[in-house]
Design a protein around this motif. Structure first.
Motif, PDB file in Angstrom:
ATOM      1  N   ASN A  44     -35.260 -22.781  80.704  1.00 13.55           N
ATOM      2  CA  ASN A  44     -34.178 -21.814  80.909  1.00 13.55           C
ATOM      3  C   ASN A  44     -33.522 -21.435  79.586  1.00 13.55           C
ATOM      4  O   ASN A  44     -33.190 -20.268  79.360  1.00 13.55           O
TER       5      ASN A  44
ATOM      6  N   THR B 140     -25.650 -18.946  79.828  1.00 18.12           N
ATOM      7  CA  THR B 140     -25.642 -18.507  78.428  1.00 18.12           C
ATOM      8  C   THR B 140     -26.027 -19.641  77.481  1.00 18.12           C
ATOM      9  O   THR B 140     -25.696 -19.580  76.295  1.00 18.12           O
TER      10      THR B 140
ATOM     11  N   ILE C 242     -33.254 -10.031  72.561  1.00 20.49           N
ATOM     12  CA  ILE C 242     -33.589  -8.642  72.924  1.00 20.49           C
ATOM     13  C   ILE C 242     -32.329  -7.798  73.102  1.00 20.49           C
ATOM     14  O   ILE C 242     -32.231  -6.683  72.575  1.00 20.49           O
ATOM     15  N   VAL C 243     -31.362  -8.325  73.850  1.00 16.83           N
ATOM     16  CA  VAL C 243     -30.151  -7.556  74.138  1.00 16.83           C
ATOM     17  C   VAL C 243     -29.374  -7.244  72.861  1.00 16.83           C
ATOM     18  O   VAL C 243     -28.981  -6.090  72.622  1.00 16.83           O
TER      19      VAL C 243
ATOM     20  N   LEU D 212     -23.673 -13.294  79.797  1.00 17.99           N
ATOM     21  CA  LEU D 212     -24.486 -13.088  78.596  1.00 17.99           C
ATOM     22  C   LEU D 212     -24.205 -11.736  77.964  1.00 17.99           C
ATOM     23  O   LEU D 212     -24.096 -11.617  76.732  1.00 17.99           O
TER      24      LEU D 212
ATOM     25  N   VAL E  84     -34.430 -15.725  74.485  1.00 14.62           N
ATOM     26  CA  VAL E  84     -35.221 -14.491  74.392  1.00 14.62           C
ATOM     27  C   VAL E  84     -34.396 -13.294  74.861  1.00 14.62           C
ATOM     28  O   VAL E  84     -34.382 -12.231  74.230  1.00 14.62           O
ATOM     29  N   LYS E  85     -33.688 -13.458  75.980  1.00 10.50           N
ATOM     30  CA  LYS E  85     -32.828 -12.373  76.471  1.00 10.50           C
ATOM     31  C   LYS E  85     -31.731 -12.038  75.464  1.00 10.50           C
ATOM     32  O   LYS E  85     -31.437 -10.859  75.217  1.00 10.50           O
ATOM     33  N   TRP E  86     -31.122 -13.067  74.887  1.00  7.70           N
ATOM     34  CA  TRP E  86     -30.080 -12.840  73.891  1.00  7.70           C
ATOM     35  C   TRP E  86     -30.626 -12.061  72.703  1.00  7.70           C
ATOM     36  O   TRP E  86     -29.981 -11.129  72.206  1.00  7.70           O
TER      37      TRP E  86
ATOM     38  N   THR F 129     -28.286 -21.154  75.135  1.00  5.79           N
ATOM     39  CA  THR F 129     -29.449 -20.868  74.309  1.00  5.79           C
ATOM     40  C   THR F 129     -30.103 -22.170  73.854  1.00  5.79           C
ATOM     41  O   THR F 129     -29.591 -23.261  74.095  1.00  5.79           O
TER      42      THR F 129
ATOM     43  N   TRP G 253     -35.656 -18.947  77.803  1.00  5.87           N
ATOM     44  CA  TRP G 253     -35.537 -17.623  78.411  1.00  5.87           C
ATOM     45  C   TRP G 253     -34.208 -16.960  78.049  1.00  5.87           C
ATOM     46  O   TRP G 253     -34.158 -15.770  77.744  1.00  5.87           O
ATOM     47  N   VAL G 254     -33.125 -17.731  78.047  1.00  3.11           N
ATOM     48  CA  VAL G 254     -31.819 -17.193  77.656  1.00  3.11           C
ATOM     49  C   VAL G 254     -31.844 -16.758  76.184  1.00  3.11           C
ATOM     50  O   VAL G 254     -31.290 -15.714  75.832  1.00  3.11           O
TER      51      VAL G 254
ATOM     52  N   SER H 197     -24.228 -13.280  86.045  1.00  2.00           N
ATOM     53  CA  SER H 197     -24.877 -11.984  85.849  1.00  2.00           C
ATOM     54  C   SER H 197     -24.267 -11.170  84.714  1.00  2.00           C
ATOM     55  O   SER H 197     -24.913 -10.262  84.198  1.00  2.00           O
TER      56      SER H 197
END
Length: 293
Positions: A64, A243, A74-75, A156, A70-72, A245, A67-68, A153
């Motif tokens: 997890n 959130t 990209i965003v 982040l 990676v999302k951080w 990381t 994944w967090v 939701s």
């Protein structure tokens, strides 16, 4: 001539040697600890070799955290570049030279703030009752409470907005200054051909700035990896692990929850290897495309 040629070596070699020692010694020590089973509560240890790395891929919380992260990445990178390019082009087209200087001064201020200070300011701004960032929602909905930092939701994205606020505005100044250095002839030729403003920047100015924009993107990608202080102050990885990381999970496992120093070092080593491989592949791909172009 010999003195002139040896002068750069005299200044560079000691500095590079010190930097090499400061970077390699902690890295090698982290690798050694990752191959052991050290804990803060005990001085005894043994060699477990790759056992910590194998255990990581069976750890759902670790997956997890990956994944967090990676999302951080990209965003924050995508949003920062979009804000920077949009504001930079807008200032270039609308603002006068004097007004541009004022905007540049204002846009540089957020990035000069310490990350922890910015985190505390925005944490209060997101307060569900007194925050200025949540006030429009309360005004529209008639007083309903909205706490973006407490919902998985939105947490982040709420924290990422602070990162974008700091670096997006600063990069907008850089984009503006890059646009001002471009030769005016291609822009004037496009205007004579009745090209619209967005077409001028989409097909003329921004392609001319492809190399520096890619460099800015790489700088932001590296900077986004240093997000521990911002996330820790605003959410501490919550709500839950929404959130959290990879660096936060490593810190938690190594020093807060269980004191598993070797387990945390294994995460750090794995993160270092993945980062080096990813950035090397991206950089080579960008260079290959630039040569083809």
């Amino acid at each position: 001539m010999r003195r002139r040629s040896s002068l750069p070596v005299t200044f560079l070699v000691p500095t590079l040697a010190i930097l090499l020692v400061l970077s390699m010694v902690p890295t090698l020590y982290a690798v050694v600890i990752a191959l052991q089973n050290r804990e803060l509560s005990s001085s005894d240890y043994s060699w477990v070799w790759l056992s910590n790395f194998i255990d990581l891929f069976a750890d759902r919380r670790f997956l997890n955290a990956v994944w967090v992260s990676v999302k951080w990445e990209i965003v924050t990178v995508v949003a920062t570049m979009m804000v920077a390019i949009g504001l930079g082009v807008l200032m270039f087209e609308v603002a006068s030279p004097r007004l541009r200087n004022i905007y540049c001064l204002l846009f540089i201020i957020p990035v000069l703030l310490p990350r922890v200070s910015a985190a505390f300011v925005w944490k209060f701004a997101y307060h569900p009752l007194y925050g200025i960032a949540t006030y429009p929602y309360r005004l529209i909905t008639g007083g309903l409470i909205f706490d973006p930092l407490s919902k998985p939701s939105t947490a982040l994205f709420a924290v990422a907005s602070v990162d974008v606020w700091q670096w997006g505005l600063f990069f907008a100044v850089i984009v503006l200054k890059l646009l001002e250095t471009l030769p005016p002839q291609p822009i004037e030729a496009a205007r004579l051909d009745h090209a619209k403003r967005w077409q001028i920047h989409a097909y003329v100015t921004l392609p001319m700035l492809k190399a520096p924009l890619i460099s800015l993107m790489f700088v932001k990608m590296i900077e986004s990896l240093r997000s521990f202080d911002l996330i820790y102050v605003m959410t501490r990885g919550g709500p839950g692990v929404a959130t959290e990381t990879l660096d936060m999970y490593a810190f938690s496992q190594g020093f807060i929850e269980s004191g598993k120093v070797s387990y945390a070092s294994a995460m750090a080593v794995l993160m270092m290897i993945a980062t080096v491989i990813t950035f090397t592949m991206l950089w080579k791909r960008v260079q290959a495309r630039s040569r083809i172009a």
